[in-house]
Design an enzyme around this catalytic site. Structure first.
Site: not given
Length: 424
Positions: A131, A147, A242, A245, A249, A262, A354, A368
């Protein structure tokens, strides 16, 4: 190119996804029958095993005598291995046989199966799954959330298609229910992590490129060679946890948050069908290194949508965008993947990353769309969502729009089931 007329009347409807211009490849079964390779035409499936066994299709002189008939298999891997020359010959043969002026209708018609009678399966044996993180709008949105806008894109992003190796074992065909994953998470104000069901389950609207011919270990490929290696494309939803993750991560990237499922659409749309819709990647902010430069247009103009339907309720379109928004094409991703000498296999699957557009309603993930859960979506049912709840059905739709026809992929759908009770 206008609509190509077929003697299969349902293929001549401009609103259907599978005209003669398309002819995507899938694997189906009827009742308790075996899995068979098939081609979608209108509202029918052409049974290739049946055609082969009846002698209507012959590979005599096209493949070596010692090579088994690929249509006696239950995936398209064997056919893909035979290479682009055979791919072109077979597609041209099909189009001539199914064209309105063909004299073969009576011979072929007994081997048509109504799509409504069929169960679809994975069209390929997925050898490896990679991915990517190659959509600039998505990467900018996510980076800004975590960030700030001044550091949204990492320093390497404009130079390299970033990716990670996923799990081929958890790639499933559209219609397969998705079990909410358990995992380890940590609240910001907690001293210790906890284990349990993901509370921030998300989608990722992507396209998947399927590698048709292999490359050798130790041998890089050019972008042009990579494009020739790609057999076709599917819709792809890389389901994402999320909260899992966010905790796991650092420093090696996604792991369990992406390993549970998936989904891909059941039909492989070939490069030949998409050829009229080729388009270029965006203007570069920084020049790419020579090995990543494209010899011509490598993206495709494919409209994409996602709908969400709570259990027992109607569906709401929550986003719409286009594959032409990608910063890196699948051919560039494949060329970069092989640039170290990594061997690519027939049946490898590459997720685009994405696909988000520049506007809020064009964002390809709930992360998002709800800006990390701070701006809930209101559905047409009146319900609100920040992330996916149990019972929700998410469906990806995609089609390239031509002159009086469309090149569709079939839906890519999954419904969320509750997480299993984990033994303690």
């Amino acid at each position: 190119m206008p609509l190509m007329k077929s003697w299969v009347e349902s293929a001549n409807n401009a609103d259907r996804p599978f005209p003669l211009n398309n002819l995507p490849y899938g694997v189906f079964s009827v009742g308790d029958g075996d899995r068979r390779c098939g081609v979608a035409i209108g509202d029918q499936i052409l049974d290739l095993r049946g055609l082969s066994e009846a002698g209507v299709i012959s590979f005599h002189g096209m493949i070596p005598s010692e090579v088994a008939n690929p249509f006696l298999a239950s995936t398209w891997n064997g056919f893909m291995e035979l290479g682009p020359g055979l791919w072109r010959w077979f597609r041209e043969t099909l189009q001539k046989s199914l064209a309105a002026e063909s004299t073969k209708a009576d011979t072929i018609r007994p081997h048509l199966v109504p799509q409504g009678d069929a169960t679809m399966h994975l069209p390929i044996e997925v050898r490896e799954y990679t991915d990517f993180y190659a959509g600039k709008h998505h990467a900018t949105n996510v980076g800004t959330m975590f960030r700030g806008p001044e550091n949204a894109l990492p320093p390497n992003w404009l130079h390299i298609p970033i990716g990670y190796n996923g799990r081929a074992s958890s790639v499933v065909v559209s219609g397969t229910d998705i079990v909410r994953p358990n995992g380890q998470t940590k609240a910001l104000d907690a001293d210790m992590p906890s284990f349990g069901a993901s509370k921030r389950l998300d989608i990722e609207l992507e396209m998947g490129a399927i590698v048709g011919t292999a490359s050798e270990l130790g041998r890089p490929v050019t972008v042009a060679e990579a494009d020739d290696m790609i057999f076709g494309y599917v819709l792809l939803n890389d389901w994402s946890a999320r909260d899992i993750q966010a905790w796991e991560y650092q420093p090696l990237g996604p792991f369990q948050a992406k390993a549970f499922a998936t989904s891909i659409s059941p039909w492989i749309v070939t490069k030949a069908a998409l050829e009229p819709f080729r388009t270029s990647t965006p203007q570069r902010e920084k020049d790419l290194l020579p090995y990543l430069r494209e010899p011509g247009p490598m993206l495709y103009d494919i409209d994409l949508q996602v709908t969400m339907a709570p259990k027992g309720r109607g569906a709401t379109t929550i986003t719409h965008t286009n594959y032409n928004q990608m910063y890196y094409s699948a051919a560039q991703q494949l060329a970069h993947h092989a640039s170290s000498g990594c061997a690519m296999n027939t049946g490898d699957l590459l997720g685009s990353g994405t696909i988000s557009g520049p506007e809020k309603d064009q964002r390809g993930s709930l992360l998002e769309l709800t800006w990390g859960g701070k701006e809930p979506l209101t559905l047409s049912t009146g319900e609100t969502r920040t992330f996916i709840e149990d019972g929700d059905k998410l469906t990806l739709h995609g089609a390239a729009k031509g002159d009086g026809y469309q090149i569709g992929f079939g839906e890519c759908t999954g419904t969320i089931r509750p997480a299993p009770k984990f033994p303690v």
